[in-house]
Scaffold this active site. Structure first.
Site, mmCIF file in Angstrom:
data_model
loop_
_atom_site.group_PDB
_atom_site.id
_atom_site.type_symbol
_atom_site.label_atom_id
_atom_site.label_comp_id
_atom_site.label_asym_id
_atom_site.label_seq_id
_atom_site.Cartn_x
_atom_site.Cartn_y
_atom_site.Cartn_z
ATOM 1 N N TYR A 214 31.180 56.721 36.108
ATOM 2 C CA TYR A 214 32.100 57.238 37.139
ATOM 3 C C TYR A 214 31.807 58.685 37.533
ATOM 4 O O TYR A 214 32.710 59.422 37.930
ATOM 5 C CB TYR A 214 33.549 57.091 36.651
ATOM 6 N N HIS A 344 36.775 30.861 37.455
ATOM 7 C CA HIS A 344 37.202 32.218 37.779
ATOM 8 C C HIS A 344 36.413 32.702 39.008
ATOM 9 O O HIS A 344 35.186 32.676 39.014
ATOM 10 C CB HIS A 344 37.004 33.166 36.591
ATOM 11 N N ALA A 345 37.144 33.150 40.025
ATOM 12 C CA ALA A 345 36.513 33.476 41.300
ATOM 13 C C ALA A 345 35.501 34.619 41.165
ATOM 14 O O ALA A 345 35.720 35.569 40.427
ATOM 15 C CB ALA A 345 37.591 33.874 42.308
ATOM 16 N N HIS A 374 39.701 38.907 48.789
ATOM 17 C CA HIS A 374 39.151 39.781 47.742
ATOM 18 C C HIS A 374 37.648 39.521 47.580
ATOM 19 O O HIS A 374 36.833 40.450 47.583
ATOM 20 C CB HIS A 374 39.898 39.521 46.419
ATOM 21 N N GLU A 375 37.285 38.254 47.441
ATOM 22 C CA GLU A 375 35.871 37.913 47.217
ATOM 23 C C GLU A 375 35.030 38.244 48.447
ATOM 24 O O GLU A 375 33.904 38.720 48.329
ATOM 25 C CB GLU A 375 35.718 36.435 46.853
ATOM 26 N N HIS A 378 33.819 41.716 48.489
ATOM 27 C CA HIS A 378 32.573 41.926 47.735
ATOM 28 C C HIS A 378 31.365 41.538 48.595
ATOM 29 O O HIS A 378 30.378 42.266 48.671
ATOM 30 C CB HIS A 378 32.555 41.056 46.477
ATOM 31 N N GLU A 402 35.971 46.425 44.079
ATOM 32 C CA GLU A 402 37.134 45.553 43.913
ATOM 33 C C GLU A 402 38.221 45.819 44.964
ATOM 34 O O GLU A 402 39.128 45.009 45.134
ATOM 35 C CB GLU A 402 37.738 45.722 42.505
ATOM 36 N N HIS A 503 37.880 38.110 31.507
ATOM 37 C CA HIS A 503 36.991 39.266 31.492
ATOM 38 C C HIS A 503 36.598 39.712 30.090
ATOM 39 O O HIS A 503 35.623 40.435 29.939
ATOM 40 C CB HIS A 503 37.638 40.415 32.270
ATOM 41 N N ARG A 512 38.204 48.782 36.554
ATOM 42 C CA ARG A 512 37.900 48.680 37.990
ATOM 43 C C ARG A 512 39.072 48.118 38.800
ATOM 44 O O ARG A 512 39.311 48.534 39.923
ATOM 45 C CB ARG A 512 36.666 47.799 38.185
ATOM 46 N N TYR A 513 39.788 47.151 38.212
ATOM 47 C CA TYR A 513 40.881 46.528 38.975
ATOM 48 C C TYR A 513 42.095 47.444 39.057
ATOM 49 O O TYR A 513 42.829 47.435 40.034
ATOM 50 C CB TYR A 513 41.275 45.186 38.357
HETATM 51 O O1 X8Z Z 1 38.696 38.860 38.481
HETATM 52 C C1 X8Z Z 1 39.172 39.103 39.570
HETATM 53 C C2 X8Z Z 1 38.489 38.590 40.826
HETATM 54 C C3 X8Z Z 1 37.019 38.537 40.689
HETATM 55 S S1 X8Z Z 1 36.275 40.094 40.661
HETATM 56 C C4 X8Z Z 1 39.005 37.217 41.136
HETATM 57 N N1 X8Z Z 1 40.357 39.760 39.670
HETATM 58 C C5 X8Z Z 1 41.083 40.207 38.495
HETATM 59 C C6 X8Z Z 1 41.660 39.046 37.700
HETATM 60 O O2 X8Z Z 1 41.670 37.913 38.207
HETATM 61 O O3 X8Z Z 1 42.093 39.251 36.574
HETATM 62 C C7 X8Z Z 1 41.032 40.126 40.901
HETATM 63 C C8 X8Z Z 1 42.326 40.718 40.476
HETATM 64 C C9 X8Z Z 1 42.186 41.074 39.026
HETATM 65 ZN ZN ZN Z 2 36.442 41.162 42.406
#
Ligand code: X8Z
Ligand code: ZN
Length: 604
Positions: A214, A344-345, A374-375, A378, A402, A503, A512-513
């Site tokens: 960062y 998971h997206a 959101h996607e 990216h 993000e 994650h 990051r989120y």
């Molecule tokens: O993981 C994600 C995205 C992919 S980068 C779907 N998000 C976090 C989650 O699902 O926990 C978006 C919001 C937070």
């Molecule tokens: Zn994302």
């Protein structure tokens, strides 16, 4: 995949690196050639890696897992060697691009492997197994007729979102968390080996490697995240207090006591990270215009592709380019019936050359419509920086990446939804405004402490401050401290609850989120200003505005080529991350919540 493909790779090209083998004094010119070579090698290796990861994530088998692990090993070996080779240029006066690319080389990957081949192989295979365990996770129980019923996360999440039965929610919550205990030994080993790798390349542990990405020292970054949290915590506390009181009405004060954390399974989401699914339970004013976008999506029989097209239309309305034809051919929009996939997206540029894709298991809900935006955010970052050298093909920092799609969703106002035919007209009045803001806050504000705590847990785990025998205890201490939620049943160190969140087994950094939830309001404000919006921030939609699009595009095109404060300045005029725009956006709701909470025993 965006999040962190780059986590895993590399070996073969080692010998091809120019400088290491060379003798004599290193020169700036040599450093320049070194990074040129790096960019070429990494493009080839990362493409190979992303290809294997894509195949694995869309078809989880032992073979695809082993294949991906082996390529990841190759990339990891390459990076380890390249970083060591780059030390040859330490202390030289390099041109800014060469210096920045060498810095990015060191912090680009979310994991580093030891140079010992056997350890590296074990690291890569445990990483693949961890993600595989998550992707394949199912909870099997007996249905009412006594027949075995196995449900995946998608099915369990549907229950979490819609059931209002305390015991059923509990069953599903406990059931999903039961997929994680087998991850525990793998995770412990993953941490030990990853830390060894991080030390070899000059970081105290994996957490410091993450925090070093960062453009400031790791300690300062930690402080910065706490500064932002302190800015938003009072708003979160008000929201928590209001929601808890409403849940107590629904489930009884014995189950949801005042002054205590909320049981984690009552908030409409497996991790209690976003609470929008319980909006009907906490709606401020009943009988106002409906905000139920999911109902409209279903009624109008939107399929997955049509939902994605709607998302794309927002971006093109800003003057950004359409997605390439290959996006539509190669993406995974829906869950295949015949195999395990990682649902998971995620968003991808598989060849680092505009090979854009998303991978989702789209359901016809508002939640998934938001995730699509959101996607696509990216993918739009990818498409505007793919002509840069691969080391610059990243966000200004990962929170920027993000935040792009999310900033766009802030323009999905009732007016926009009406235009898209997904809402009937919503009259502008105080009650509708509060309903709408509360719905937004359940998604955006409720998330903030969760966004922060996952890495608070991991930073402590990586630093050895949390020992393996305290993994679960430390996890729940943080969930209580930050979110004010508690495990609904007793937990022990036989459990591994962090592993039930994607994650963690997938080793995707999470701060990051948290940053994105704050930055997106800064971006939204900047785009609204570019669009000439007058008036309150929550009333702005930049749909169709080319000036807003130009402002955004200029930042996207920079990729990671400059320290992030410069990208932020180009977009917003400011050099600091700042929650003021978020607080401004929610100021009507905040005053309302304060009123509602008068006389309540807030906090926990
Ligand atoms: O993981 C994600 C995205 C992919 S980068 C779907 N998000 C976090 C989650 O699902 O926990 C978006 C919001 C937070
Ligand atoms: Zn994302």
């Amino acid at each position: 995949m965006l999040p962190l493909l780059r986590a895993a790779c590399a070996a073969v090209a080692l010998l091809a690196l120019p400088s290491a083998a060379q003798q004599g004094k290193a020169t700036p010119e040599e450093a320049k050639q070194f990074v040129e070579r790096l960019n070429a090698d990494l493009k080839r290796l990362w493409t190979k890696q992303a290809t294997a990861e894509w195949i694995k994530s869309t078809y989880i088998t032992d073979d695809t897992e082993r294949n991906a692990a082996s390529i990841n090993e190759e990339v990891l070996a390459y990076l380890n060697q390249a970083i060591k080779d780059s030390r040859r240029f330490d202390g030289l006066k390099l041109d800014p691009d060469t210096a920045r690319m060498i810095h990015l080389l060191k912090v680009n990957s979310a994991i580093a492997a030891p140079s010992d081949a056997q350890k590296r192989s074990e690291l890569a295979s445990s990483a693949a197994k961890l993600e595989g365990l998550y992707g394949k996770g199912k909870y099997c129980s007996k249905d009412k007729a006594g027949k075995e019923l196995c449900r995946d996360l998608g099915q369990l999440s549907d229950v979490m979102a819609s059931s209002r039965n305390y015991d059923e929610l509990l069953d599903v919550w406990v059931g999903w968390h039961s997929i994680a205990p087998p991850m525990r030994p793998l995770y412990e080993r993953f941490v030990a080996l990853g830390n060894e790798g991080a030390k070899e390349i000059g970081f105290a542990n994996i957490g410091n490697l993450w925090k070093s990405a960062y453009d400031m020292p790791p300690e300062q970054f930690e402080q910065d995240t706490q500064r932002l949290w302190q800015q938003v915590k009072p708003l979160y506390d008000e929201l928590h207090c209001y929601v808890r009181a409403r849940l107590a009405k629904k489930y009884g004060a014995d189950k949801v006591p005042a002054g205590k954390p909320i049981p984690a399974h009552l908030l409409g989401n497996m991790w209690a990270q976003e609470w929008n699914n319980i909006y009907p339970l906490v709606e401020p004013y009943a009988g106002q215009a409906s905000l139920d976008v999911s109902a409209a999506i279903q009624k109008q029989r939107y399929d997955a592709k049509k939902m994605v097209q709607l998302g794309e239309k927002f971006f093109t309305s800003l003057g950004l380019k359409p997605l390439p034809a290959t996006f539509w051919e190669r993406s995974q929009f829906t869950q295949p019936r015949d195999r395990d996939v990682v649902c998971h997206a995620s968003a991808w540029d598989v060849t680092y050359d505009n090979d854009l894709r998303i991978k989702m298991c789209i359901k016809p809900t508002e939640e998934d419509l938001v995730t699509i935006h959101h996607e696509l955010g990216h993918d739009y970052y990818f498409t505007y920086y793919y002509t840069l050298p691969v080391l610059y093909q990243s966000g200004a920092h990962d929170g920027f990446h993000e935040a792009i799609g999310d900033a766009i969703t802030l323009s999905i106002t009732p007016g926009y939804l009406q235009q898209a035919g997904l809402l009937k007209s919503v009259p502008r009045n105080d009650k509708n405004l509060i309903n709408l803001q509360l719905k937004d806050a359940l998604e955006k504000v409720a998330f903030l402490p969760f966004g922060l705590l996952i890495d608070q847990w991991r930073w402590d785990v990586f630093a050895g401050k949390t020992a393996p025998e305290d993994y679960n205890k430390a996890w729940w201490a943080l969930r209580e401290k930050y979110q004010g939620v508690a495990a609904p049943v007793a937990r022990s160190e036989k459990d591994f609850d962090p592993g039930a969140k994607y994650h963690v087994p997938a080793n995707v950094p999470y701060t990051r989120y948290f940053l994105a939830r704050i930055l997106q309001f800064q971006f939204h404000k900047a785009m609204c200003e570019a669009a000439g919006h007058q008036g309150a921030l929550h009333e702005c939609s930049v749909y169709g505005n080319k000036e807003a699009g130009k402002r955004l595009q200029a930042m996207l095109e920079m990729g990671a080529s400059k320290p992030w404060p410069e990208a932020l300045q180009a977009m917003t005029g400011q050099r600091q991350m700042d929650a003021t725009p978020l607080l401004d956006y929610f100021s009507p709701l905040r005053s309302w919540l304060k009123e509602q909470n008068k006389g309540q025993q807030c906090g926990w």
